[in-house]
Enzyme design. Structure first.
Site, PDB file in Angstrom:
ATOM      1  N   GLY A 295       0.828  -1.196   0.000  1.00  0.00           N
ATOM      2  CA  GLY A 295       0.000   0.000   0.000  1.00  0.00           C
ATOM      3  C   GLY A 295       0.859   1.241   0.000  1.00  0.00           C
ATOM      4  O   GLY A 295       2.089   1.186  -0.105  1.00  0.00           O
ATOM      5  N   GLY A 296       0.196   2.402   0.132  1.00  0.00           N
ATOM      6  CA  GLY A 296       0.926   3.662   0.108  1.00  0.00           C
ATOM      7  C   GLY A 296       1.737   3.914   1.360  1.00  0.00           C
ATOM      8  O   GLY A 296       2.679   4.699   1.344  1.00  0.00           O
ATOM      9  N   MET A 297       1.388   3.256   2.468  1.00  0.00           N
ATOM     10  CA  MET A 297       2.049   3.505   3.748  1.00  0.00           C
ATOM     11  C   MET A 297       2.953   2.360   4.176  1.00  0.00           C
ATOM     12  O   MET A 297       3.960   2.575   4.845  1.00  0.00           O
ATOM     13  CB  MET A 297       0.973   3.758   4.812  1.00  0.00           C
ATOM     14  CG  MET A 297       1.486   4.119   6.188  1.00  0.00           C
ATOM     15  SD  MET A 297       0.097   4.498   7.284  1.00  0.00           S
ATOM     16  CE  MET A 297       0.945   4.695   8.844  1.00  0.00           C
TER      17      MET A 297
ATOM     18  N   ASP B 238     -11.636   4.521   8.622  1.00  0.00           N
ATOM     19  CA  ASP B 238     -11.192   4.147   7.269  1.00  0.00           C
ATOM     20  C   ASP B 238     -11.848   2.845   6.825  1.00  0.00           C
ATOM     21  O   ASP B 238     -11.203   1.985   6.238  1.00  0.00           O
ATOM     22  CB  ASP B 238      -9.668   4.018   7.243  1.00  0.00           C
ATOM     23  CG  ASP B 238      -9.120   4.008   5.809  1.00  0.00           C
ATOM     24  OD1 ASP B 238      -9.824   4.509   4.908  1.00  0.00           O
ATOM     25  OD2 ASP B 238      -8.014   3.500   5.605  1.00  0.00           O
TER      26      ASP B 238
END
Length: 687
Positions: free
Chosen positions: A27-29, A141
C-alpha cells in the site's frame, strides 16, 4: 522476475524472530508480508512501514497508533495484533495471518452480492466495529479493502491505521483522512469524525455490496466529496430491484446526511439487524411492532391523513419520548408514529392497516410450516456435520498445518515432518539465502502455516548459501561512493585512521569468512551477498604541531581526538625554548582516534664550556674557539711593532701568546657568542 525475487525484505530476519517469506500486499504507507514466527512456530502477517516514511513523525505515529488501537481489541471479527517494534529503521506490526481475500476482491469477482451474503458480511463487520466503538475507538477508514474474508469463513476488520479515540469528536485538521468514496458528510464539511462516521461508511459499503457500484461517482475526488455533503444516497433497489425494502431503509438510515439521524454506533445498528432477522412475533401469540426506518414500517395511503400531510413530520423530529428512530418518530409505547395516528382516526381501519395485519397473519402461518421443514433440515444437517467431522478428523479428508522449519538440517526437517504425518518429497527446492548456511533448510513447499491433507508430500527448500557477487574496487574512492558500490553487501560502520591521503578516502576493506574471522578484501574479486564488510577511511594527516608552544600543540591534537605526551626536551639552536622540536606516534603504529603522540620540546640553544686559551698562540686559540661556534675579537693592535709587522705582511697572531680572555676558561657561552683575547704586544718584534 517476480516481486518476491526483487524485494530485499524477502528472507530477512526481523528482530531475531520473524523470517519474511513472501509479499502479500503493498500500500501507500506499508507493505504486508507473510512471515514465520520462529519462536512460536506459526505463520504471521508482518506489516512494515515504507523506509521513505521513517523520518515522517506523523506517518510513524499513525503506524504505531494502528498497533495500539487494534491491540486494545479482542474480538473474533477484528484482526489480532501480536507485536509491534522497530528493526533498524523499519517500524513493523505483527498480526495474525488470514489466508483468504478482501471484500474488495470478492466484489471485483462477483460484483453484486445476494441480500443474504451482504447481510452475513454486514453482521460480522458490525460485531467487530461494535467492539471497537465500545472500547472508545473510531476506525475512520472502513472500506472493502479493510474487510478480510478468510478461507475458513471468518470475517474480520483490519487496518486501524487511522483509528482515534471516540471519547469526543475527532477533527482531522486540514487534510481529510480515509478513502473519499466512504467519507461521511461531516468529515467532508467539518473534518470531524465519531462513531456515526463509521456507520456512514458501512452504509456505503452495504449499498456497494447490493448494487455492485458506489452511489457517488466523479472524475475528481472533490466531485465525489461534494455529493457526500449535499446529496442523499439513493435506495439500492433503484439499481437492483431484488433488494428488499428492509435493506433499502437500512442503507438510508446508515447514510443519513445528518449524523443525528443515523444509528448512534455499531451496537445500535447491530441490534436493529438482529430485530430484522428475528421477525416481529413474540412468544404467546402477541404481536410486536418494531421501530423500523420509515419505508420499512407499514405506511397508510395519503387519504388516511389528508392530502399532502406528512404523518411523521420532518426526518429526525423528536416523538413523544424525545427519541428518534432510523427515520421518523418513535411513540411512547414503542409503536411507530404512523400506527399511533392511525389509531386516533375515527371510522373503520384503513386498508393499509388491514393489509398489514393480513401480511402478519400470513407470515405467522408460514413460520409454522417452516418449523417442520427446519426440524427435518436440522436432522439432515446434523448427519452431514457428523459425517463431515469424521471425514476431516479421522477419515481421508483429515487436514494438518505445515509446521515452520528453518535453519535445520535436511535430516532434522524430514524427521519433524514425518513425525507430524507428512511425507517428504525427494525433490528439493534450491534457493540462495544470505543468512542460512548452505545445506540447511530455509522453509517448505507448501509454506509453513498452509493447511493440507495429512500424508501429503512436502518439498524442502534448501539453502545454497548466499550468492557470490563481484566485489568492486573501492580503495582510493571517497567513502560515500564506496558504500553505494557495496550496496549488495552489508556495510557496517567504518573504522578510521590518520593518513596522508585526504579525509574520507577509503584506505582498506575487510570482511568475514565463513567461520566469522576477519579477512582483508583489498585484493578480493568476489564476495558473498549481504556478507558484512568494513571500510577503513582516512581522517587526513595528523596535525603538524612542530614549532608551536607545548600548550598550543596539545590543544590542536586534542581537537582531532588524539592524546599527547611530552617525551623529553632537547637543546636546539633553531627552535625557541618551550616550542615543539618534533612529534611522533607512540610505538610508530597506525594513528587512530585516541592514539598518543610523543612531543619533544626545545630547551633553547646548546650551552658551550669555554676552553682556557691563555699562554697559547693567538692563532691556535682562535681556531679552537671558532670550532666551537664562538666568535673571537682582539685588543686593539696600536703599538708600533704591531703596525710594522702588519705592514710587512706576516701573520702576527702566530708570534704572540694569549695573555688573558673574556669570558675566562671554563666559563659558559652559547653558539655565536664572542670571546675577547688579550695578548702581550711587547713580545712582538720586527726584523
Amino acid at each position: 522476475m517476480s516481486a518476491n525475487q526483487t524485494d530485499p525484505m524477502i528472507g530477512r530476519l526481523i528482530d531475531g524472530r520473524y523470517r519474511v517469506r513472501s509479499r502479500i500486499a503493498r500500500g501507500g504507507m506499508a507493505t504486508v508480508y507473510l512471515a514465520s514466527d520462529l519462536r512460536l512456530e506459526r505463520p504471521v502477517a508482518v506489516k512494515i512501514m515504507h523506509g521513505h516514511l521513517a523520518d515522517d513523525e506523523n506517518f510513524k505515529e499513525r503506524f504505531i497508533q494502528e498497533a495500539r488501537s487494534a491491540a486494545r481489541l479482542a474480538h473474533p471479527n477484528v484482526v489480532n495484533v501480536y507485536d509491534q517494534g522497530q528493526d533498524d529503521e523499519s517500524a513493523y506490526i505483527v498480526m495474525e495471518y488470514l489466508p483468504g481475500i478482501t471484500l474488495r476482491e470478492l466484489l471485483q469477482e462477483h460484483r453484486v452480492l445476494t441480500p443474504e451474503q451482504a447481510t452475513d458480511i454486514l453482521e460480522a463487520v458490525l460485531a467487530g466495529l461494535a467492539a471497537a466503538h465500545r472500547s472508545g475507538i473510531v476506525h475512520r477508514d472502513l472500506k472493502p479493502e479493510n474487510v478480510l474474508l478468510a478461507d475458513d469463513g471468518r470475517i474480520k476488520i483490519g487496518d486501524f491505521g487511522l483509528a482515534r479515540a471516540a471519547s469526543a469528536n475527532t477533527a482531522t485538521g486540514a487534510a481529510l483522512l480515509g478513502t473519499i468514496a466512504y467519507l461521511s458528510p461531516e468529515l467532508v464539511t467539518r473534518g470531524i469524525a465519531d462513531t456515526r462516521s463509521d456507520i456512514y461508511a458501512l452504509g456505503i459499503m452495504l449499498y456497494e455490496m447490493l448494487t455492485g457500484e458506489q452511489p457517488y461517482k466523479g472524475e475528481q475526488p472533490m466531485q465525489i466529496a461534494y455529493q457526500h455533503a449535499n446529496d442523499t444516497v439513493p435506495m439500492p433497489s433503484a439499481v437492483n430491484p431484488r433488494v428488499p425494502a428492509e435493506l433499502d431503509e437500512l442503507v438510508l438510515w446508515a447514510t443519513a446526511r445528518d449524523p443525528e439521524q443515523r444509528p448512534r454506533d455499531a451496537r445500535a445498528m447491530l441490534e436493529h439487524l438482529y430485530d430484522l432477522q428475528r421477525g416481529d412475533a413474540v412468544p404467546g401469540g402477541t404481536q410486536k411492532t418494531m421501530v423500523l426506518p420509515r419505508a420499512m414500517a407499514p405506511v397508510p395511503p395519503a387519504e388516511a391523513f389528508g392530502a399532502g400531510r406528512n404523518p411523521t413530520g420532518p426526518a429526525g423530529q423528536n416523538g413523544p419520548t424525545g427519541q428518534t428512530g432510523p427515520a421518523g418518530l418513535r411513540g411512547s409505547t414503542g409503536e411507530t408514529a404512523i400506527l399511533q395516528k392511525a389509531r386516533h382516526r375515527t371510522g373503520p381501519v384503513t386498508p393499509a392497516l388491514g393489509t398489514n395485519a393480513e401480511a402478519l397473519g400470513r407470515k405467522a402461518a408460514a413460520r409454522r410450516k417452516r418449523g417442520a421443514v427446519w426440524l427435518v433440515l436440522v436432522v439432515v444437517l446434523a448427519l452431514v456435520a457428523g459425517t463431515t467431522a469424521w471425514w476431516f478428523s479421522l477419515g481421508p479428508g483429515s487436514q494438518a498445518t505445515v509446521p515452520a522449519i528453518t535453519n535445520a538440517s535436511v535430516a532434522q526437517a524430514t524427521s519433524k515432518l514425518e513425525a507430524q504425518g507428512f511425507g517428504v518429497s525427494d525433490e528439493q527446492v534450491k534457493t540462495y539465502d544470505p543468512v542460512i548456511a548452505a545445506g540447511q533448510v530455509t522453509g517448505t513447499r507448501p509454506e509453513a502455516g498452509a493447511t493440507v491433507h495429512k500424508g501429503s508430500a512436502v518439498r524442502l527448500v534448501v539453502s545454497q548459501g548466499p550468492r557470490i557477487l563481484s566485489l568492486p574496487k573501492v580503495v582510493g574512492q571517497q567513502e560515500d561512493a564506496a558504500k553505494k558500490a557495496l550496496s549488495p553487501f552489508t556495510v557496517g560502520a567504518s573504522t578510521t585512521r590518520f593518513d596522508q591521503k585526504a579525509k574520507g578516502t577509503v584506505l582498506g576493506i575487510a570482511g568475514k569468512n565463513a567461520s566469522g574471522a576477519t579477512v582483508d578484501l583489498q585484493n578480493a574479486t568476489t564476495y558473498p551477498e549481504r556478507r558484512p564488510v568494513t571500510l577503513t577511511v582516512s581522517l587526513g594527516p595528523v596535525p603538524d604541531v612542530t614549532g608551536q608552544s607545548l600548550s598550543a600543540a596539545q590543544a590542536a591534537l586534542t581537537a582531532v581526538g588524539l592524546k599527547s605526551v611530552q617525551s623529553g626536551g632537547e637543546y636546539s639552536d633553531s627552535v625557541a625554548n618551550g616550542a615543539v622540536i618534533r612529534q611522533g606516534a607512540e610505538g610508530d603504529g597506525a594513528v587512530v582516534p585516541g592514539s598518543t603522540i610523543d612531543l619533544v620540546v626545545s630547551k633553547g640553544p646548546t650551552p658551550i664550556t669555554v676552553p682556557d686559551e691563555t699562554g697559547r698562540k693567538v692563532s691556535t686559540a682562535e681556531s679552537a674557539l671558532a670550532a666551537l661556534g664562538l666568535k673571537v675579537s682582539y685588543a686593539d693592535c696600536t703599538t708600533a711593532q704591531c703596525a710594522t709587522a702588519t705592514a710587512l705582511g706576516f701573520d702576527w697572531r702566530k708570534l704572540v701568546k694569549v695573555q688573558s680572555q673574556s669570558p675566562a676558561g671554563q666559563g659558559t657561552a652559547f653558539k655565536g657568542d664572542t670571546v675577547t683575547l688579550k695578548y702581550d704586544g711587547s713580545s712582538l718584534s720586527v726584523g
